[in-house]
Design a protein around this motif. Structure first.
Motif, short mmCIF file in Angstrom:
data_model
loop_
_atom_site.label_atom_id
_atom_site.label_comp_id
_atom_site.label_asym_id
_atom_site.label_seq_id
_atom_site.Cartn_x
_atom_site.Cartn_y
_atom_site.Cartn_z
N LEU A 73 -41.18 -97.85 6.93
CA LEU A 73 -41.30 -98.39 8.28
C LEU A 73 -41.62 -97.30 9.30
O LEU A 73 -41.16 -96.16 9.17
N ASN A 74 -42.42 -97.68 10.29
CA ASN A 74 -42.70 -96.85 11.46
C ASN A 74 -43.30 -95.49 11.11
O ASN A 74 -43.00 -94.48 11.75
N ARG A 75 -44.12 -95.49 10.04
CA ARG A 75 -44.93 -94.33 9.65
C ARG A 75 -44.11 -93.10 9.22
O ARG A 75 -44.59 -91.97 9.28
N THR A 76 -42.85 -93.30 8.82
CA THR A 76 -42.03 -92.20 8.31
C THR A 76 -41.24 -92.72 7.10
O THR A 76 -41.24 -93.92 6.80
N TRP A 77 -40.52 -91.78 6.44
CA TRP A 77 -39.66 -92.16 5.32
C TRP A 77 -38.22 -92.41 5.77
O TRP A 77 -37.35 -92.67 4.94
N ASP A 78 -37.95 -92.34 7.09
CA ASP A 78 -36.58 -92.49 7.57
C ASP A 78 -35.98 -93.82 7.14
O ASP A 78 -34.79 -93.89 6.81
N GLU A 79 -36.78 -94.86 7.19
CA GLU A 79 -36.32 -96.18 6.73
C GLU A 79 -37.33 -96.70 5.73
O GLU A 79 -38.47 -96.99 6.06
#
Length: 297
Positions: A255-261
């Motif tokens: 999600l949201n162009r990162t691996w954070d989620e």
């Protein structure tokens, strides 16, 4: 003026531009993955180019994907969030540099498109003729094929996912039914069935070992436009449709162009990779943010 001799990758770049121009003139919408796939069909990979790299991507396909940056630099192609778009100069370049060698020279030397070259308004005969012939030819009845082992695996996986999502869908329907007012005896205006609206992320990407096939510069990188899914406001599903060669693929939803989620198999946060055994051809990925899981069509 020295003339550059076009290599196979440059010839495929010309095909990429031609395919995009044809799609604009015919009104057909093509994703980056479909454009790259058609380019390799028009200019087939040789034995060396067909060798698979560590990510499972053919050497020639990776070279073509990387080389498309030359079209962007020339001002003939724009890579945006909604896909690849040929520019007006790109359309005119297909007319100004019609053969592979003149195209290669212009690309290598940064030759601008002459100002007197018009924007094409119709498909070239080589592209229009097959379409016309196909329109006149009677449609043959499709031949039924026995499902392959890979297709059975995909079908079984889809069934398992549907079974997992079914209780959630049933609960949502029950809540909606309970929320409806009791019949007052008065006629009410017809209601259009709708899907419950939910808070959605800003962006959803399929990040896996086939992003290069979608036109992205690298695999497992959720920041690239080519890997982004589109939200269908009607059914509240994020979707991406593309053509993939037959093979075994791994991916996750980020999600949201990162691996954070990120979400893996069965909607688990930071879970195991989704595994896809694909028989080859067109496939649609659907991501449901209510369940954090995917279905395949």
């Amino acid at each position: 003026m020295p003339t550059a001799i076009a290599d196979t990758t440059t010839v495929r770049l010309k095909s990429v531009l031609d395919i995009l121009a044809e799609s604009v003139l015919s009104g057909e919408t093509l994703g980056a993955g479909a454009v790259l796939a058609q380019a390799t069909v028009r200019v087939p990979l040789n034995e060396k180019e067909s060798e698979l790299l560590s990510g499972g991507i053919p050497r020639g396909h990776k070279a073509l994907t990387t080389a498309t940056s030359k079209l962007v630099k020339a001002g003939w192609l724009v890579k945006g969030r909604s896909g690849w778009t040929i520019t007006e100069d790109g359309l005119r370049a297909t007319v100004a540099f019609p053969d592979a060698d003149s195209f290669a020279t212009a690309l290598a030397e940064g030759t601008p498109v002459p100002s007197d070259v018009p924007v094409p308004t119709s498909l070239p005969a080589t592209a229009a003729a097959p379409k016309a012939a196909a329109a006149k030819a009677p449609k043959a009845a499709p031949k039924k094929k026995a499902p392959s082992k890979a297709a059975k695996v995909v079908e079984k996986a889809a069934e398992l996912i549907e079974d997992a999502v079914a209780p959630v869908a049933k609960a949502v329907r029950s809540r909606k039914a309970a929320a409806q007012p009791a019949d007052s005896g008065e006629e009410s205006p017809a209601q259009v069935p709708s899907v419950e609206s939910i808070d959605q992320p800003e962006a959803v990407a399929i990040a896996g070992d086939f992003n290069v096939l979608l036109g992205a510069p690298a695999n497992w990188a959720p920041q690239y436009d080519e890997s982004q899914m589109k939200l269908d406001a009607v059914d509240q599903l994020w979707k991406l449709t593309t053509d993939l060669p037959a093979g075994h693929y791994s991916f996750k939803i980020a999600l949201n162009r990162t691996w954070d989620e990120n979400y893996g198999a069965f909607g688990a946060f930071d879970g195991a990779n989704h595994e896809l055994h694909h028989p080859g051809g067109r496939i649609t990925f659907n991501y449901d943010h209510r369940t954090r899981d995917i279905t395949l069509v």
